[in-house]
Write a protein that holds these residues in place. Structure first.
Motif, PDB file in Angstrom:
ATOM      1  N   ASP A  93       2.076   3.396  -0.054  1.00  0.00           N
ATOM      2  CA  ASP A  93       1.446   2.083   0.096  1.00  0.00           C
ATOM      3  C   ASP A  93       0.450   2.045   1.253  1.00  0.00           C
ATOM      4  OD1 ASP A  93       2.960   1.198  -1.990  1.00  0.00           O
ATOM      5  OD2 ASP A  93       4.436   0.123  -0.770  1.00  0.00           O
ATOM      6  N   GLY A  94       0.280   3.185   1.922  1.00  0.00           N
ATOM      7  CA  GLY A  94      -0.673   3.249   3.015  1.00  0.00           C
ATOM      8  C   GLY A  94      -0.144   2.731   4.335  1.00  0.00           C
ATOM      9  N   LYS A  95       1.177   2.499   4.413  1.00  0.00           N
ATOM     10  CA  LYS A  95       1.758   2.064   5.686  1.00  0.00           C
ATOM     11  C   LYS A  95       2.198   3.297   6.465  1.00  0.00           C
ATOM     12  CE  LYS A  95       3.949  -1.738   3.412  1.00  0.00           C
ATOM     13  NZ  LYS A  95       5.291  -1.986   2.918  1.00  0.00           N
ATOM     14  N   THR A  96       2.073   3.231   7.796  1.00  0.00           N
ATOM     15  CA  THR A  96       2.477   4.373   8.609  1.00  0.00           C
ATOM     16  C   THR A  96       3.910   4.187   9.088  1.00  0.00           C
ATOM     17  OG1 THR A  96       0.227   4.288   9.420  1.00  0.00           O
ATOM     18  CG2 THR A  96       1.715   5.859  10.491  1.00  0.00           C
ATOM     19  N   PRO A  97       4.791   5.103   8.709  1.00  0.00           N
ATOM     20  CA  PRO A  97       6.160   4.992   9.217  1.00  0.00           C
ATOM     21  C   PRO A  97       6.178   5.316  10.703  1.00  0.00           C
ATOM     22  CG  PRO A  97       5.914   6.956   7.858  1.00  0.00           C
ATOM     23  CD  PRO A  97       4.593   6.287   7.888  1.00  0.00           C
ATOM     24  N   THR A  98       6.847   4.488  11.505  1.00  0.00           N
ATOM     25  CA  THR A  98       6.778   4.683  12.954  1.00  0.00           C
ATOM     26  C   THR A  98       8.134   4.909  13.607  1.00  0.00           C
ATOM     27  OG1 THR A  98       6.830   2.297  13.212  1.00  0.00           O
ATOM     28  CG2 THR A  98       4.667   3.366  13.342  1.00  0.00           C
TER      29      THR A  98
END
Ligand code: HEC
Length: 147
Positions: A63-68
């Motif tokens: 989804d284009g989210k960066t896991p942090t």
């Protein structure tokens, strides 16, 4: 039939790790008995938790989210109890460390390596460790890989 069920139970207990590769959707009465008897070890529970978490991370990446945030629960791989029939040996310990490092890299925001690649690296360590002693779940784990 009764004997068959007993044998099935024994097989499931002995090879629970291999057996869980198939989806545990069982319908007939016989299968139900077998399923109820299966008591997952602490490690098996942790593994399923890691699987679920990485599935979420994969979706976030897609989804284009960066896991942090590195899931600290994963550290339990060093202490969780294995099924009776398994020993925690040196190979297991070193794979655990390689795995945790690879998994931690996914959440390294300063990394120059594309996140998809870092994620697949970690999943490949899951697979490598499984090749040493618990091959059953491998086809399932392979589905985590980002194509
Ligand atoms: C250090 C070695 C090692 C690593 C790394 C590892 N596994 Fe496992 N995995 C095992 C062992 C050993 C078992 C069997 C545990 C038991 O039966 O107590 C297992 C069991 C499982 C199971 C079956 C659990 C059940 O219900 O019986 C799944 C699914 C699984 N692992 C997924 C993963 C995923 C996904 C990863 C990476 C995120 C991973 N594993 C990383 C060694 C490893």
């Amino acid at each position: 039939m009764k004997q068959f069920t007993v044998i099935l139970c024994l097989l499931v207990v002995a090879f629970s790790c291999q057996n869980k590769a198939e989806e545990p959707v069982e319908t007939s009465d016989n299968d139900k008995i077998v399923y109820d008897m299966y008591e997952p070890s602490e490690m098996a529970n942790l593994m399923n938790q890691m699987y679920a978490h990485n599935l979420k991370v994969k979706q976030d990446i897609l989804d284009g989210k960066t896991p942090t945030e590195f899931p600290m629960d994963f550290m339990k791989i060093h202490t969780a109890e294995l099924s009776d029939f398994k020993d925690r040996n040196e190979v297991f310990e070193s794979f655990s460390n390689v795995f945790l490092n690879a998994e931690r890299e996914i959440f390294n925001e300063d990394s120059e390596v594309p996140v998809e690649e870092r994620f697949n690296n970690a999943v490949n360590v899951c697979i490598s460790c499984h090749q040493t002693e618990c091959t059953g779940p491998i086809p399932r784990i392979q589905k985590l890989l980002i194509k």
